[in-house]
Design a protein around this motif. Structure first.
Motif, PDB file in Angstrom:
ATOM      1  N   LEU A 292      46.114 -29.254  63.732  1.00 38.33           N
ATOM      2  CA  LEU A 292      44.705 -29.647  63.630  1.00 38.33           C
ATOM      3  C   LEU A 292      43.822 -28.454  63.319  1.00 38.33           C
ATOM      4  O   LEU A 292      42.854 -28.560  62.565  1.00 38.33           O
ATOM      5  CB  LEU A 292      44.237 -30.274  64.951  1.00 38.33           C
ATOM      6  CG  LEU A 292      44.681 -31.688  65.270  1.00 38.33           C
ATOM      7  CD1 LEU A 292      44.285 -32.041  66.694  1.00 38.33           C
ATOM      8  CD2 LEU A 292      44.057 -32.674  64.291  1.00 38.33           C
ATOM      9  N   LEU A 293      44.123 -27.312  63.923  1.00 38.05           N
ATOM     10  CA  LEU A 293      43.282 -26.128  63.759  1.00 38.05           C
ATOM     11  C   LEU A 293      43.268 -25.649  62.311  1.00 38.05           C
ATOM     12  O   LEU A 293      42.289 -25.067  61.855  1.00 38.05           O
ATOM     13  CB  LEU A 293      43.768 -25.005  64.680  1.00 38.05           C
ATOM     14  CG  LEU A 293      43.718 -25.306  66.177  1.00 38.05           C
ATOM     15  CD1 LEU A 293      44.301 -24.147  66.968  1.00 38.05           C
ATOM     16  CD2 LEU A 293      42.292 -25.584  66.626  1.00 38.05           C
TER      17      LEU A 293
ATOM     18  N   HIS B 170      41.139 -28.385  59.876  1.00 35.74           N
ATOM     19  CA  HIS B 170      39.752 -28.743  60.182  1.00 35.74           C
ATOM     20  C   HIS B 170      38.863 -28.684  58.943  1.00 35.74           C
ATOM     21  O   HIS B 170      38.933 -27.775  58.147  1.00 35.74           O
ATOM     22  CB  HIS B 170      39.170 -27.809  61.237  1.00 35.74           C
ATOM     23  CG  HIS B 170      37.680 -27.911  61.320  1.00 35.74           C
ATOM     24  ND1 HIS B 170      37.054 -29.002  61.886  1.00 35.74           N
ATOM     25  CD2 HIS B 170      36.699 -27.092  60.856  1.00 35.74           C
ATOM     26  CE1 HIS B 170      35.744 -28.842  61.779  1.00 35.74           C
ATOM     27  NE2 HIS B 170      35.504 -27.690  61.173  1.00 35.74           N
ATOM     28  N   ARG B 171      38.023 -29.684  58.821  1.00 30.92           N
ATOM     29  CA  ARG B 171      36.936 -29.683  57.828  1.00 30.92           C
ATOM     30  C   ARG B 171      35.741 -30.399  58.444  1.00 30.92           C
ATOM     31  O   ARG B 171      35.908 -31.285  59.297  1.00 30.92           O
ATOM     32  CB  ARG B 171      37.332 -30.348  56.513  1.00 30.92           C
ATOM     33  CG  ARG B 171      37.750 -31.786  56.611  1.00 30.92           C
ATOM     34  CD  ARG B 171      39.237 -31.968  56.603  1.00 30.92           C
ATOM     35  NE  ARG B 171      39.832 -31.728  55.307  1.00 30.92           N
ATOM     36  CZ  ARG B 171      41.114 -31.465  55.114  1.00 30.92           C
ATOM     37  NH1 ARG B 171      41.925 -31.386  56.152  1.00 30.92           N
ATOM     38  NH2 ARG B 171      41.598 -31.265  53.905  1.00 30.92           N
ATOM     39  N   SER B 172      34.548 -29.990  58.057  1.00 26.60           N
ATOM     40  CA  SER B 172      33.339 -30.650  58.549  1.00 26.60           C
ATOM     41  C   SER B 172      33.169 -31.991  57.839  1.00 26.60           C
ATOM     42  O   SER B 172      33.307 -32.073  56.618  1.00 26.60           O
ATOM     43  CB  SER B 172      32.117 -29.769  58.297  1.00 26.60           C
ATOM     44  OG  SER B 172      32.200 -28.587  59.064  1.00 26.60           O
TER      45      SER B 172
ATOM     46  N   GLN C 187      33.601 -26.313  71.278  1.00 26.11           N
ATOM     47  CA  GLN C 187      34.771 -26.204  70.411  1.00 26.11           C
ATOM     48  C   GLN C 187      35.975 -26.939  70.975  1.00 26.11           C
ATOM     49  O   GLN C 187      36.742 -27.550  70.238  1.00 26.11           O
ATOM     50  CB  GLN C 187      35.103 -24.738  70.149  1.00 26.11           C
ATOM     51  CG  GLN C 187      36.207 -24.516  69.125  1.00 26.11           C
ATOM     52  CD  GLN C 187      35.917 -25.134  67.757  1.00 26.11           C
ATOM     53  OE1 GLN C 187      34.768 -25.359  67.406  1.00 26.11           O
ATOM     54  NE2 GLN C 187      36.950 -25.411  66.995  1.00 26.11           N
TER      55      GLN C 187
ATOM     56  N   CYS D 167      35.581 -30.455  70.043  1.00 31.99           N
ATOM     57  CA  CYS D 167      35.891 -30.688  68.628  1.00 31.99           C
ATOM     58  C   CYS D 167      37.385 -30.875  68.401  1.00 31.99           C
ATOM     59  O   CYS D 167      37.812 -31.787  67.689  1.00 31.99           O
ATOM     60  CB  CYS D 167      35.383 -29.522  67.779  1.00 31.99           C
ATOM     61  SG  CYS D 167      33.599 -29.420  67.668  1.00 31.99           S
ATOM     62  N   VAL D 168      38.182 -30.008  69.016  1.00 37.59           N
ATOM     63  CA  VAL D 168      39.635 -30.098  68.838  1.00 37.59           C
ATOM     64  C   VAL D 168      40.166 -31.405  69.416  1.00 37.59           C
ATOM     65  O   VAL D 168      40.987 -32.091  68.804  1.00 37.59           O
ATOM     66  CB  VAL D 168      40.332 -28.880  69.483  1.00 37.59           C
ATOM     67  CG1 VAL D 168      41.850 -29.028  69.392  1.00 37.59           C
ATOM     68  CG2 VAL D 168      39.894 -27.591  68.790  1.00 37.59           C
TER      69      VAL D 168
ATOM     70  N   GLU E 200      39.211 -34.361  67.138  1.00 34.31           N
ATOM     71  CA  GLU E 200      40.049 -34.444  65.938  1.00 34.31           C
ATOM     72  C   GLU E 200      41.456 -34.944  66.271  1.00 34.31           C
ATOM     73  O   GLU E 200      42.093 -35.592  65.439  1.00 34.31           O
ATOM     74  CB  GLU E 200      40.084 -33.084  65.237  1.00 34.31           C
ATOM     75  CG  GLU E 200      38.738 -32.732  64.617  1.00 34.31           C
ATOM     76  CD  GLU E 200      38.716 -31.388  63.925  1.00 34.31           C
ATOM     77  OE1 GLU E 200      37.902 -31.207  63.011  1.00 34.31           O
ATOM     78  OE2 GLU E 200      39.518 -30.497  64.297  1.00 34.31           O
TER      79      GLU E 200
ATOM     80  N   GLY F 163      36.133 -37.261  63.318  1.00 31.40           N
ATOM     81  CA  GLY F 163      35.619 -36.127  62.574  1.00 31.40           C
ATOM     82  C   GLY F 163      34.388 -35.587  63.269  1.00 31.40           C
ATOM     83  O   GLY F 163      33.730 -36.292  64.035  1.00 31.40           O
TER      84      GLY F 163
END
Length: 247
Positions: free
Chosen positions: A3-4, A7-9, A113, A116-117, A120, A125
């Protein structure tokens, strides 16, 4: 851990809501992040109501994803809760200064953060919104944040309705220094940024903005000196209003 590296916004979202258990898991993952003295100097305001998101959208410069994503998270540095606990226990707190706004900002960033992980990992997203700092006072007013609480960043979260390409990154040797910081010679700076400058997207930015190079797009268009100084002064004033002593 893949996943790291994937990642995309995400800036376009489906209407599909996020299950409450999933959202709670995302936030709980945030609380497992490292933090200063296990004081957890952060809070998050969860906004799901459409009218509430519409109210906050102008403060985020009316980016469409703010209203489109099912959840908007405003992540705050928060010394208020810990200060109140100290007061309740006759402990003399000294956390309303520069050191502790930085500590709380680091805590809030790690909290964000981790969320976020985790998000995802559930197929969600995310996109960070730096506008929380630009309009900090307005967010304080809208979200009724008390003294000691300060918006650091915001996240939109939802199921992606797009699959954008990975964004470029500088080569690893650009950010790694062995044993001591080795400052950059001009030729090395040029070499480290050469790939970024050669991208078609970068060339398009330069052309669209009628600039000579990509650096000028940043300094003259995206993050202008006058704007930086204006918002910095506004930020300092807001921090002081929230009870932080910065002198």
């Amino acid at each position: 851990m893949e996943l790291l590296f994937k990642h995309r916004s995400i800036r376009k979202y489906k209407e599909e809501p996020i299950d409450e258990q999933v959202l709670n898991k995302v936030i709980e993952a945030g609380t497992r992040a490292s933090n200063t003295g296990n004081m957890q100097l952060y809070s998050v305001v969860v906004t799901k109501d459409a009218a509430a998101k519409a109210q906050l959208a102008p403060l985020h410069f009316n980016q469409p994803m703010v209203k489109q994503a099912p959840v908007l998270l405003t992540i705050c540095a928060d010394i208020n809760r810990f200060n109140q606990w100290c007061e309740l226990n006759q402990a003399d707190a000294g956390y309303n200064n520069l050191l502790w706004i930085l500590n709380a900002t680091i805590d809030a960033s790690l909290f964000a953060q981790n969320m976020c992980v985790e998000a995802e990992s559930h197929g969600l997203g995310i996109c960070y919104l730096g506008t929380a700092l630009y309009n900090a006072q307005e967010f304080i007013d809208a979200l009724e944040l008390p003294k000691g609480v300060f918006p650091v960043t915001a996240l939109v979260v939802g199921y992606p309705d797009q699959e954008p390409p990975l964004t470029d990154r500088l080569p690893l040797e650009a950010v790694v220094h062995q044993e001591k910081y080795a400052d950059y010679a001009a030729e090395r700076i040029a070499s480290l940024h050469a790939e970024k400058e050669s991208l078609e997207s970068s060339k398009q930015f330069v052309k669209e903005n009628n600039k000579q190079n990509l650096a000028q797009v940043f300094t003259d268009v995206r993050y202008k000196k006058a704007d930086n100084e204006l918002f910095s002064a506004k930020l300092m004033e807001t921090l002081r209003k929230q009870g932080f002593k910065l002198d």
